[in-house]
Design a protein around this motif. Structure first.
Motif, short mmCIF file in Angstrom:
data_model
loop_
_atom_site.label_atom_id
_atom_site.label_comp_id
_atom_site.label_asym_id
_atom_site.label_seq_id
_atom_site.Cartn_x
_atom_site.Cartn_y
_atom_site.Cartn_z
N TYR A 8 13.16 3.97 -6.99
CA TYR A 8 12.24 2.90 -6.64
C TYR A 8 12.56 1.62 -7.40
N ASP A 68 5.44 10.38 -10.72
CA ASP A 68 5.02 9.92 -9.39
C ASP A 68 6.18 9.93 -8.41
N CYS A 86 9.08 3.45 3.43
CA CYS A 86 7.69 3.00 3.52
C CYS A 86 7.14 3.48 4.86
N GLN A 134 5.11 8.67 -5.14
CA GLN A 134 4.52 7.72 -4.20
C GLN A 134 4.34 6.38 -4.93
N PHE A 135 4.79 5.30 -4.29
CA PHE A 135 4.75 3.99 -4.92
C PHE A 135 4.20 2.95 -3.95
N ASP A 136 3.91 1.74 -4.48
CA ASP A 136 3.44 0.62 -3.68
C ASP A 136 4.64 -0.08 -3.04
N CYS A 137 4.47 -0.51 -1.80
CA CYS A 137 5.56 -1.21 -1.11
C CYS A 137 5.55 -2.68 -1.51
N LEU A 179 2.92 -4.62 0.79
CA LEU A 179 1.87 -4.59 -0.24
C LEU A 179 0.81 -3.52 -0.03
N HIS A 180 1.11 -2.45 0.71
CA HIS A 180 0.19 -1.33 0.85
C HIS A 180 0.39 -0.38 -0.34
N PRO A 181 -0.71 0.13 -0.89
CA PRO A 181 -0.56 1.02 -2.05
C PRO A 181 -0.15 2.44 -1.64
N ARG A 182 0.72 3.03 -2.43
CA ARG A 182 1.16 4.43 -2.30
C ARG A 182 1.67 4.78 -0.89
N THR A 183 2.49 3.91 -0.32
CA THR A 183 3.04 4.18 1.01
C THR A 183 4.53 4.49 0.97
#
Length: 116
Positions: free
Chosen positions: A87, A37, A66, A39-42, A46-50
């Motif tokens: 990350y 991957d 982000c 793309q990860f969650d911030c 707390l937004h997913p894949r940003t």
């Protein structure tokens, strides 16, 4: 004639490579590598894949950003690093800063009101 004649319509047996040896096995194709991957969650908004990670191998820098809250981070990398390493280092660094702030606030004690 005492020898039987072979039927010419029947298929010929496959030729052997060497007399008395077994035929070698063909090599199987290698399995594909699992995708990693980028793309990860911030952890802040707390937004997913940003959170996107870019690895600049020539400059030996791993950068992440982000897209929603604008949080960013850079670290030096080597040839063994993958995006999840950048990350996880960012998350560990953010946790260390948060713990340091909590310990400073606890050491300062409760804030007293000057009016009382």
């Amino acid at each position: 004639f005492w020898l039987k004649r072979r039927d010419l319509s029947a298929p010929l047996p496959p030729p052997t490579t060497a007399m008395g040896r077994r035929r070698s096995m063909a090599m199987k194709p290698p399995k594909p590598r699992p995708k990693v991957d980028t793309q990860f969650d911030c952890p802040f908004c707390l937004h997913p894949r940003t959170v996107g990670v870019k690895m600049d191998r020539r400059m030996a820098l791993g950068k992440l950003l982000c897209r929603i809250c604008g949080a960013d981070y850079q670290m030096k990398i080597n040839y063994l690093h993958i995006p999840v390493d950048v990350y996880s280092d960012w998350v560990d660094h953010a946790d260390a800063i948060a713990k340091a702030k909590q310990s400073e606030e606890a050491a300062a004690g409760p804030a007293e009101d000057p009016e009382e």
